[in-house]
Design a protein around this motif. Sequence first.
Motif, PDB file in Angstrom:
ATOM      1  N   GLY A   8      -2.767  12.793   5.033  1.00 41.33           N
ATOM      2  CA  GLY A   8      -1.951  12.279   3.959  1.00 41.33           C
ATOM      3  C   GLY A   8      -0.555  11.921   4.421  1.00 41.33           C
ATOM      4  O   GLY A   8      -0.169  12.198   5.553  1.00 41.33           O
ATOM      5  N   GLY A   9       0.199  11.297   3.534  1.00 38.42           N
ATOM      6  CA  GLY A   9       1.564  10.931   3.863  1.00 38.42           C
ATOM      7  C   GLY A   9       2.106   9.925   2.871  1.00 38.42           C
ATOM      8  O   GLY A   9       1.501   9.675   1.830  1.00 38.42           O
ATOM      9  N   LEU A  10       3.246   9.364   3.224  1.00 39.89           N
ATOM     10  CA  LEU A  10       3.905   8.354   2.401  1.00 39.89           C
ATOM     11  C   LEU A  10       3.519   6.971   2.925  1.00 39.89           C
ATOM     12  O   LEU A  10       3.642   6.696   4.123  1.00 39.89           O
ATOM     13  CB  LEU A  10       5.414   8.542   2.464  1.00 39.89           C
ATOM     14  N   VAL A  11       3.076   6.126   2.021  1.00 41.94           N
ATOM     15  CA  VAL A  11       2.663   4.776   2.405  1.00 41.94           C
ATOM     16  C   VAL A  11       3.123   3.796   1.334  1.00 41.94           C
ATOM     17  O   VAL A  11       3.201   4.152   0.153  1.00 41.94           O
ATOM     18  CB  VAL A  11       1.134   4.719   2.620  1.00 41.94           C
ATOM     19  N   GLN A  12       3.415   2.594   1.743  1.00 35.24           N
ATOM     20  CA  GLN A  12       3.832   1.569   0.790  1.00 35.24           C
ATOM     21  C   GLN A  12       2.632   0.984   0.058  1.00 35.24           C
ATOM     22  O   GLN A  12       1.512   1.002   0.579  1.00 35.24           O
ATOM     23  CB  GLN A  12       4.580   0.460   1.523  1.00 35.24           C
ATOM     24  N   SER A  16      -2.548   1.472   4.033  1.00 39.24           N
ATOM     25  CA  SER A  16      -3.800   2.192   4.281  1.00 39.24           C
ATOM     26  C   SER A  16      -3.533   3.568   4.878  1.00 39.24           C
ATOM     27  O   SER A  16      -2.521   3.789   5.550  1.00 39.24           O
ATOM     28  CB  SER A  16      -4.677   1.400   5.252  1.00 39.24           C
ATOM     29  N   LEU A  17      -4.466   4.456   4.624  1.00 37.19           N
ATOM     30  CA  LEU A  17      -4.471   5.778   5.239  1.00 37.19           C
ATOM     31  C   LEU A  17      -5.920   6.183   5.479  1.00 37.19           C
ATOM     32  O   LEU A  17      -6.829   5.717   4.780  1.00 37.19           O
ATOM     33  CB  LEU A  17      -3.819   6.828   4.342  1.00 37.19           C
ATOM     34  N   ASN A  83      -7.798   1.851   1.636  1.00 38.87           N
ATOM     35  CA  ASN A  83      -7.108   0.578   1.831  1.00 38.87           C
ATOM     36  C   ASN A  83      -6.494   0.099   0.529  1.00 38.87           C
ATOM     37  O   ASN A  83      -6.881   0.534  -0.560  1.00 38.87           O
ATOM     38  CB  ASN A  83      -8.082  -0.475   2.349  1.00 38.87           C
ATOM     39  N   ASN A  84      -5.549  -0.807   0.652  1.00 40.10           N
ATOM     40  CA  ASN A  84      -4.921  -1.428  -0.510  1.00 40.10           C
ATOM     41  C   ASN A  84      -4.466  -0.372  -1.526  1.00 40.10           C
ATOM     42  O   ASN A  84      -4.753  -0.480  -2.727  1.00 40.10           O
ATOM     43  CB  ASN A  84      -5.880  -2.424  -1.162  1.00 40.10           C
ATOM     44  N   LEU A  85      -3.760   0.605  -1.039  1.00 43.46           N
ATOM     45  CA  LEU A  85      -3.308   1.695  -1.894  1.00 43.46           C
ATOM     46  C   LEU A  85      -2.279   1.209  -2.902  1.00 43.46           C
ATOM     47  O   LEU A  85      -1.484   0.288  -2.625  1.00 43.46           O
ATOM     48  CB  LEU A  85      -2.712   2.808  -1.042  1.00 43.46           C
ATOM     49  N   ASN A  86      -2.300   1.806  -4.066  1.00 43.62           N
ATOM     50  CA  ASN A  86      -1.326   1.495  -5.095  1.00 43.62           C
ATOM     51  C   ASN A  86      -0.725   2.798  -5.635  1.00 43.62           C
ATOM     52  O   ASN A  86      -1.267   3.883  -5.382  1.00 43.62           O
ATOM     53  CB  ASN A  86      -1.953   0.652  -6.206  1.00 43.62           C
ATOM     54  N   PRO A  87       0.382   2.722  -6.358  1.00 46.16           N
ATOM     55  CA  PRO A  87       1.047   3.957  -6.825  1.00 46.16           C
ATOM     56  C   PRO A  87       0.137   4.866  -7.637  1.00 46.16           C
ATOM     57  O   PRO A  87       0.352   6.087  -7.640  1.00 46.16           O
ATOM     58  CB  PRO A  87       2.208   3.415  -7.667  1.00 46.16           C
ATOM     59  N   GLU A  88      -0.860   4.306  -8.307  1.00 50.14           N
ATOM     60  CA  GLU A  88      -1.777   5.134  -9.096  1.00 50.14           C
ATOM     61  C   GLU A  88      -2.676   6.010  -8.220  1.00 50.14           C
ATOM     62  O   GLU A  88      -3.342   6.917  -8.714  1.00 50.14           O
ATOM     63  CB  GLU A  88      -2.650   4.264  -9.995  1.00 50.14           C
ATOM     64  N   VAL A 123       2.120   7.005  -2.651  1.00 49.79           N
ATOM     65  CA  VAL A 123       2.190   5.559  -2.499  1.00 49.79           C
ATOM     66  C   VAL A 123       3.429   5.072  -3.240  1.00 49.79           C
ATOM     67  O   VAL A 123       3.493   5.133  -4.467  1.00 49.79           O
ATOM     68  CB  VAL A 123       0.934   4.861  -3.044  1.00 49.79           C
ATOM     69  N   SER A 124       4.392   4.604  -2.491  1.00 47.81           N
ATOM     70  CA  SER A 124       5.666   4.222  -3.100  1.00 47.81           C
ATOM     71  C   SER A 124       6.402   3.272  -2.171  1.00 47.81           C
ATOM     72  O   SER A 124       6.307   3.373  -0.951  1.00 47.81           O
ATOM     73  CB  SER A 124       6.522   5.465  -3.357  1.00 47.81           C
TER      74      SER A 124
END
Length: 125
Positions: A8-12, A16-17, A83-88, A123-124
């Motif tokens: 896990g982590g912080l991603v825009q 992807s993670l 992939n294609n992560l979003n804030p939700e 995701v932020s």
Amino acid sequence: VQLQASGGGLVQPGGSLRLSCAASGRTLSNFPVGWFRQAPGKEREFVASITWDGSSTSHADSVKGRFTISRDNAKNIVYLKMNNLNPEDTAVYYCASRLAFRASPTEDAARYIYWGQGTLVTVSS
């Protein structure tokens, strides 16, 4: 038996993670595994599951087409590629294993006995 979720982590948004679930004290290779997540203030929800041999997978509608569960039984690891992560998608992600030998996977969290400690995905922008 201990499950360790990591990756896990912080991603825009749009990023992807890949999460990993490793087991100690017990092989995962003969047991189905599920991924679940819990966002702040929300109930835990099913994300994806995979049969003991990887022949069949299931994904929640909210992640279908973006997330993929897979496993490498030789390494005793189950993965969740996101992939294609979003804030939700921001949540603590947990992996879990059922107790019964070669049981069917399920979306019902109550039927999973062994749980990892969770890994936070944020995701932020």
